[in-house]
Design an enzyme around this catalytic site. Structure first.
Site, PDB file in Angstrom:
ATOM      1  N   HIS A 166       0.845  -1.200   0.000  1.00 25.69           N
ATOM      2  CA  HIS A 166       0.000   0.000   0.000  1.00 25.69           C
ATOM      3  C   HIS A 166       0.875   1.243   0.000  1.00 25.69           C
ATOM      4  CE1 HIS A 166      -3.254   2.761   0.925  1.00 25.69           C
ATOM      5  NE2 HIS A 166      -4.045   1.800   0.490  1.00 25.69           N
TER       6      HIS A 166
ATOM      7  N   ASP B  11      -8.077  -5.369  -0.546  1.00 21.72           N
ATOM      8  CA  ASP B  11      -8.573  -6.266  -1.589  1.00 21.72           C
ATOM      9  C   ASP B  11      -8.264  -7.739  -1.336  1.00 21.72           C
ATOM     10  OD1 ASP B  11      -9.713  -4.274  -3.354  1.00 21.72           O
ATOM     11  OD2 ASP B  11      -7.657  -3.570  -3.567  1.00 21.72           O
TER      12      ASP B  11
HETATM   13  C1  LIG Z   1      -0.579  -0.763  -3.862  1.00 22.85           C
HETATM   14  C2  LIG Z   1       0.666  -0.509  -4.665  1.00 22.85           C
HETATM   15  C3  LIG Z   1       0.287   0.021  -6.052  1.00 22.85           C
HETATM   16  C4  LIG Z   1       1.501   0.543  -3.937  1.00 22.85           C
HETATM   17  O1  LIG Z   1       2.508   0.920  -4.790  1.00 22.85           O
HETATM   18  P1  LIG Z   1       3.775   1.754  -4.336  1.00 22.85           P
HETATM   19  O2  LIG Z   1       3.508   2.514  -3.082  1.00 22.85           O
HETATM   20  O3  LIG Z   1       4.215   2.516  -5.509  1.00 22.85           O
HETATM   21  O4  LIG Z   1       4.801   0.655  -3.969  1.00 22.85           O
HETATM   22  P2  LIG Z   1       5.840   0.062  -4.982  1.00 22.85           P
HETATM   23  O5  LIG Z   1       5.109  -0.545  -6.140  1.00 22.85           O
HETATM   24  O6  LIG Z   1       6.853   1.084  -5.290  1.00 22.85           O
HETATM   25  O7  LIG Z   1       6.459  -1.096  -4.116  1.00 22.85           O
HETATM   26  C5  LIG Z   1       7.609  -0.985  -3.301  1.00 22.85           C
HETATM   27  C6  LIG Z   1       8.348  -2.310  -3.380  1.00 22.85           C
HETATM   28  O8  LIG Z   1       7.492  -3.371  -2.905  1.00 22.85           O
HETATM   29  C7  LIG Z   1       7.211  -4.282  -3.957  1.00 22.85           C
HETATM   30  N1  LIG Z   1       5.805  -4.589  -3.929  1.00 22.85           N
HETATM   31  C8  LIG Z   1       4.804  -3.721  -3.623  1.00 22.85           C
HETATM   32  N2  LIG Z   1       3.631  -4.343  -3.700  1.00 22.85           N
HETATM   33  C9  LIG Z   1       3.906  -5.609  -4.081  1.00 22.85           C
HETATM   34  C10 LIG Z   1       3.085  -6.708  -4.340  1.00 22.85           C
HETATM   35  N3  LIG Z   1       1.777  -6.626  -4.222  1.00 22.85           N
HETATM   36  N4  LIG Z   1       3.681  -7.867  -4.708  1.00 22.85           N
HETATM   37  C11 LIG Z   1       4.999  -7.961  -4.820  1.00 22.85           C
HETATM   38  N5  LIG Z   1       5.842  -6.934  -4.589  1.00 22.85           N
HETATM   39  C12 LIG Z   1       5.276  -5.764  -4.239  1.00 22.85           C
HETATM   40  C13 LIG Z   1       7.554  -3.535  -5.249  1.00 22.85           C
HETATM   41  O9  LIG Z   1       7.897  -4.414  -6.286  1.00 22.85           O
HETATM   42  C14 LIG Z   1       8.715  -2.689  -4.792  1.00 22.85           C
HETATM   43  O10 LIG Z   1       9.849  -3.488  -4.720  1.00 22.85           O
HETATM   44  P3  LIG Z   1      11.268  -2.922  -5.208  1.00 22.85           P
HETATM   45  O11 LIG Z   1      11.548  -1.746  -4.304  1.00 22.85           O
HETATM   46  O12 LIG Z   1      12.180  -4.072  -5.023  1.00 22.85           O
HETATM   47  O13 LIG Z   1      11.062  -2.502  -6.631  1.00 22.85           O
HETATM   48  C15 LIG Z   1       1.494  -1.792  -4.810  1.00 22.85           C
HETATM   49  O14 LIG Z   1       1.768  -2.300  -3.525  1.00 22.85           O
HETATM   50  C16 LIG Z   1       0.801  -2.833  -5.657  1.00 22.85           C
HETATM   51  O15 LIG Z   1       0.929  -2.801  -6.883  1.00 22.85           O
HETATM   52  N6  LIG Z   1       0.063  -3.786  -5.025  1.00 22.85           N
HETATM   53  C17 LIG Z   1      -0.648  -4.807  -5.783  1.00 22.85           C
HETATM   54  C18 LIG Z   1      -1.945  -4.266  -6.321  1.00 22.85           C
HETATM   55  C19 LIG Z   1      -2.951  -4.012  -5.217  1.00 22.85           C
HETATM   56  O16 LIG Z   1      -3.191  -4.855  -4.374  1.00 22.85           O
HETATM   57  N7  LIG Z   1      -3.576  -2.851  -5.270  1.00 22.85           N
HETATM   58  C20 LIG Z   1      -4.611  -2.476  -4.317  1.00 22.85           C
HETATM   59  C21 LIG Z   1      -4.169  -1.336  -3.452  1.00 22.85           C
HETATM   60  S1  LIG Z   1      -5.354  -0.989  -2.179  1.00 22.85           S
END
Ligand SMILES: CC(C)(COP(=O)(O)OP(=O)(O)OC[C@H]1O[C@@H](n2cnc3c(N)ncnc32)[C@H](O)[C@@H]1OP(=O)(O)O)[C@@H](O)C(=O)NCCC(=O)NCCS
Length: 376
Positions: free
Chosen positions: A259, A312
């Site tokens: 998140h 979710d």
């Molecule tokens: C919610 C979300 C978009 C937040 O994104 P964010 O704050 O930009 O976080 P990041 O995508 O930069 O993630 C930071 C790190 O954790 C990892 N990470 C974050 N969520 C992850 C997930 N669901 N599965 C695997 N790795 C994940 C990223 O790959 C990143 O790793 P890195 O630093 O080695 O590249 C992201 O966690 C995500 O895509 N989750 C899955 C989709 C989801 O469940 N969305 C609903 C949100 S309520």
């Protein structure tokens, strides 16, 4: 540009008195009330009143608010036509996007952004989106739509229209709680989209259509469908760990985890996990046990990546248990979230300034335009 600046992390875009999040401690509050207390003691209708009007209703206010919601459970015939056509050609969230727009066509308040007009439109949208969604789904299956039942509250009526059978009290309450948890979530992507659109002084329906479009994405509301599709693809409890390992080893994201704001488990996930445990304990006939699979997924992802669940992860199997098919889960989220979006549009219109950030330009430096012979 830093990673934080890239996603506007920590940037204050507006002043808002609707919802606050303590991401370090995992607390979500609507108008100051902890959402954990709201799900314990309130209905979705009361929470909608809270979001839209700033306070929980007293008995008279609640009666009149509920009456308004029930009275708004009708859709114009031209919208019925859009819904029926969508059921033939469109996926659920595409259909929701179109229906959000169609609902403005003959809305009597469409030309006004006054607070009173916006409140009336908010009530209509909260009541109408479940109707169009249920109609779409029944048409999709070649079934006759079920009309709304004025005797039923929001949650029971929604389930009734979608499933064509009266839900048990327990199921209706489960859905009521899920709806409360979906109702608002501070400055998430779809709410930001709604506020950016509203800030141009356009109408509420336009802002809601933009919000629906933003919610559709898999990184946002689309994640609940992605979670359920992933569980179905894995297929059985004993395959969860290997499937998680494979996804992570391939550098894939696992839906329902991570998140932008919470540093600890999303409080909505904690509540939904307990609900999931109870509903799946009640019915031992569901195979595979989607809740047990989700729990194993949670454990494995934490062991491997230290990531914790977001809303979710557990909402997916709870909604699926309630009879919402996988491809309808995000549309359902949208129908609940319209309460929060509408509250934000009202707030934006009350104290507006067009939202206009800037960029860190990375294109070519200023240069002379070649004369036409040099370009030939
Ligand atoms: C919610 C979300 C978009 C937040 O994104 P964010 O704050 O930009 O976080 P990041 O995508 O930069 O993630 C930071 C790190 O954790 C990892 N990470 C974050 N969520 C992850 C997930 N669901 N599965 C695997 N790795 C994940 C990223 O790959 C990143 O790793 P890195 O630093 O080695 O590249 C992201 O966690 C995500 O895509 N989750 C899955 C989709 C989801 O469940 N969305 C609903 C949100 S309520």
């Amino acid at each position: 540009m830093s990673q934080n600046e890239k996603g506007l992390r920590g940037v204050v875009a507006v002043e808002s008195g609707i919802t606050s999040i303590d991401g370090e401690r995992g607390i979500l509050r609507y108008r100051g009330y902890n959402v954990a207390d709201l799900v314990e003691h309130c209905t979705f209708e009361e929470v909608c009143h809270l979001l839209l009007h700033g306070e929980l209703p007293d008995a008279d206010q609640l009666a009149s608010f509920e009456e308004g919601l029930r009275a708004a459970r009708t859709i114009p015939t031209e919208v019925e036509a859009v819904v029926d056509d969508s059921a033939r050609y469109a996926r659920p969230m595409e259909a929701m996007r179109s229906m959000g727009s169609a609902l403005s066509f003959s809305d009597p308040d469409k030309a006004s952004n006054d607070p009173e007009a916006n409140q009336r439109k908010a009530v209509r949208l909260i009541s109408q989106l479940p109707i169009v969604m249920a109609r779409y789904r029944r048409r999709y299956y070649g079934l006759e739509p079920e009309g709304p039942d004025p005797e039923l509250d929001y949650a029971a009526n929604f389930l009734w229209m979608l499933r064509g059978e009266l839900p048990s009290e327990e199921d209706a309450r489960v859905f009521d709680i899920v709806s409360i948890l979906h109702a608002d979530h501070e400055m998430n992507a779809s709410t930001f989209a709604a506020r950016v659109i509203a800030a141009t002084c356009t109408d509420m329906h336009s802002a809601i259509v933009g919000a629906i479009a933003a919610l559709k994405g898999p990184l946002h509301g689309g994640a609940n469908e992605w979670v359920m599709a992933t569980l179905k693809r894995i297929g059985s409890e004993d395959k969860v760990e290997a499937a998680v390992d494979e996804m992570l080893d391939q550098g894939k994201k696992i839906p329902g985890f991570g998140h932008a704001i919470y540093k600890v488990t999303d409080p909505r996930a904690i509540i939904l996990k307990e609900i999931g445990r109870k509903v799946f304990d009640r019915v031992d006939s569901i195979e595979p046990n989607w809740f047990a699979m989700t729990e194993r997924m949670e454990r494995r992802v934490f062991e491997r990546k230290g990531l914790v669940p977001n809303v979710d992860l557990y909402s997916a199997s709870v909604l699926y248990y309630l009879g919402f098919p996988v491809d309808l889960l995000t549309a359902l989220f949208a129908a609940n979230r319209v309460a929060g979006w509408a509250a934000h549009v009202i707030e934006q219109h009350l104290d507006n300034r067009i939202i206009r950030p800037t960029i860190n330009y990375t294109g070519p430096p200023a240069r002379e335009l070649p004369v036409s012979q040099e370009r030939a």
